[in-house]
Design an enzyme around this catalytic site. Sequence first.
Site, PDB file in Angstrom:
ATOM      1  N   CYS A  93       0.122  11.740 -27.185  1.00 10.28           N
ATOM      2  CA  CYS A  93      -0.838  12.659 -27.804  1.00 10.28           C
ATOM      3  C   CYS A  93      -0.114  13.687 -28.667  1.00 10.28           C
ATOM      4  O   CYS A  93      -0.696  14.720 -29.019  1.00 10.28           O
ATOM      5  CB  CYS A  93      -1.697  13.345 -26.741  1.00 10.28           C
ATOM      6  SG  CYS A  93      -0.757  14.286 -25.519  1.00 10.28           S
ATOM      7  N   GLU A 124       3.338   8.566 -10.547  1.00  7.98           N
ATOM      8  CA  GLU A 124       2.539   9.710 -10.983  1.00  7.98           C
ATOM      9  C   GLU A 124       3.001  10.951 -10.225  1.00  7.98           C
ATOM     10  O   GLU A 124       3.356  10.867  -9.044  1.00  7.98           O
ATOM     11  CB  GLU A 124       1.050   9.436 -10.725  1.00  7.98           C
ATOM     12  CG  GLU A 124       0.127  10.633 -10.792  1.00  7.98           C
ATOM     13  CD  GLU A 124       0.189  11.390 -12.101  1.00  7.98           C
ATOM     14  OE1 GLU A 124       0.146  12.630 -12.056  1.00  7.98           O
ATOM     15  OE2 GLU A 124       0.277  10.741 -13.173  1.00  7.98           O
TER      16      GLU A 124
END
Length: 409
Positions: free
Chosen positions: A361, A287
Amino acid sequence: MRVRIDRLGHRGDGIAEGPVYVPGALPGEEVEGDLDGDRIEAPRILSRSADRTEPPCPNYATCGGCALMHASDPFVGRWKVGIVRQALEARGLPAPIRGIATSPPQSRRRATFSGRRTKSGVIVGFHGRRSDTISRIGGCRVLVPQILAAMPVLERLTDAAASRKGDVALVVTHGRDGLDVAIRGGAELGRDTLARLARIAADAGLARLSLDGETVAQDRPPAQRFGGVRAVPTPGAFLQATEQGQSALLACVSRALGPAGRVVDLFAGCGTFALPVSRRAEVHAVEGDAAMTEALVAAWRGGRGHRPLTATTRDLFRDPLAAAELSGFDAAIIDPPRAGAAAQTAEIAASGIGTVAAISCNPVTFARDAERLVDAGFALDWVRVVDQFRWSPHVELAAAFSRGEKVAP
């Protein structure tokens, strides 16, 4: 001007020959209105589509949060599936779409509001369509009731934190421990104002209140559960919009991974997928935000019955994991932002990984990255559309890729 609507664009506007863009119109309808550039902003519907329905929200005419509440649920579902199919077919890819999972009304647990101080008072809500005007949202059909009930509290926070020169953003997340409110873009505040914000938070029983990433007050950790694993996200951290959507995505990831024993989770966030997957597989999470990485590791340490999990903070756009680094894993989970992950996908394609669970997305960047994997020998096994942003043009999806033979890095 009178036009007939041919199709919907990716933003939910009706499109007629020209092109002429008509918000609030559906394919097959005839509409008329004043043309402003290439748009008819206030159309009169002359012939109604069978898919037209009465919007159930009293704010629909002014609020910009929803764009498709005038269309039936089956129509919106078909349209969103069609957007994904169109993006894949434009790249010459198959579209093995396994339906759509749509979150129910009043299930949105996270939202970002705009707050503004004016001469006449304070207003908190969503911006209107193509407008700087903020629209109040009483009676909203998207948000969970607990967020709607907190609007007076958000107005008090705005009154304390906002300047007269600009809006503040209020990121509000509902969890089992209450509301977590993160204010962004406030004025430079002194000690007295910070104390006032803390009192407002205490009076309202907020779980946590933060300002520009710094905690102002915390009564209890605002935990979320990722597949039954308890984690405390950082203030304002990304979170799947609905619990139902999160569950649907996690089910897709689990199905795509199959029996993989060693998994790398790329763009791992606070552990939405890494934590539940670590119950059955060894996981390495990557991350770009250090605070999110710390939250993920803390959640794993507090759990029970997990397999080993390691985590690294790394900017995967500038410094993607190389093919050689990836080749020790059986499978990858990848959930990038809207821009996709072209560089990281290229390294996955060149690695020895045989399985990829992809979340996206943005169907357009997903199709671009999917093409790279398919060109490297992966098969696109299936795609499932996940609609967490009901009545909006936003489209999400999960997909599974596999290749029978591992490729030497």
